[in-house]
Design an enzyme around this catalytic site. Sequence first.
Site, PDB file in Angstrom:
ATOM      1  N   GLY A  44       0.791  -1.227   0.000  1.00 27.43           N
ATOM      2  CA  GLY A  44       0.000   0.000   0.000  1.00 27.43           C
ATOM      3  C   GLY A  44       0.821   1.273   0.000  1.00 27.43           C
ATOM      4  N   HIS A  45       2.143   1.172   0.044  1.00 30.79           N
ATOM      5  CA  HIS A  45       3.008   2.360   0.184  1.00 30.79           C
ATOM      6  C   HIS A  45       4.188   2.266  -0.774  1.00 30.79           C
ATOM      7  CE1 HIS A  45       5.522   5.411   2.257  1.00 30.79           C
ATOM      8  NE2 HIS A  45       4.368   5.867   2.693  1.00 30.79           N
ATOM      9  N   PHE A  46       4.147   2.487  -1.905  1.00 27.98           N
ATOM     10  CA  PHE A  46       3.016   2.712  -2.801  1.00 27.98           C
ATOM     11  C   PHE A  46       3.104   1.633  -3.867  1.00 27.98           C
ATOM     12  CE2 PHE A  46       4.494   6.791  -1.141  1.00 27.98           C
ATOM     13  CZ  PHE A  46       3.353   7.261  -0.513  1.00 27.98           C
TER      14      PHE A  46
ATOM     15  N   VAL B  93       8.117   2.533  -1.442  1.00 31.44           N
ATOM     16  CA  VAL B  93       9.029   3.289  -0.583  1.00 31.44           C
ATOM     17  C   VAL B  93       8.735   2.881   0.863  1.00 31.44           C
ATOM     18  CG1 VAL B  93       9.686   5.598   0.210  1.00 31.44           C
ATOM     19  CG2 VAL B  93       9.057   5.251  -2.174  1.00 31.44           C
TER      20      VAL B  93
END
Length: 145
Positions: free
Chosen positions: A47-49, A54
């Site tokens: 989810g990041h990203f 990252v």
Amino acid sequence: MLDIQQIQSIIPHRYPFLLVDRILEIEEGKRAVGIKNVSANESFFAGHFPEYPVMPGVLIVEALAQVGAVVLLQSEENRGRLAFFAGIDNCRFKKQVKPGDQLRLEVEILRARGAIGKGKGIATVDGELVCETELMFALGDKRAD
């Protein structure tokens, strides 16, 4: 040097929140250097990203705090206690951490008085500064409920 099993015998963190793979250097009660091998399989990258993975900065800081906890909890007098993250000052992020990076985590205890103290953390990748911060901690006992 401490391997993952030795780290787990000192701090209570476990997958997916254990963010230190090895301790390379340690001076009891003073300082330690640890590493985190950042894999493309880390759960936070989903989810990041998704299109530009990252490592979240707060997790870099948490990894530093875990190295600091090893420094504090390795001593005989603090064995079995918990190190709680109590505050943060002067935190700066200088570079992104991506899959495949090896995060080097250096923590020096600046002062400790009773159960309260402060440390300085520096995270690097390939010798380049990623994050520097000051971490406050409070030592506590595990509660039996």
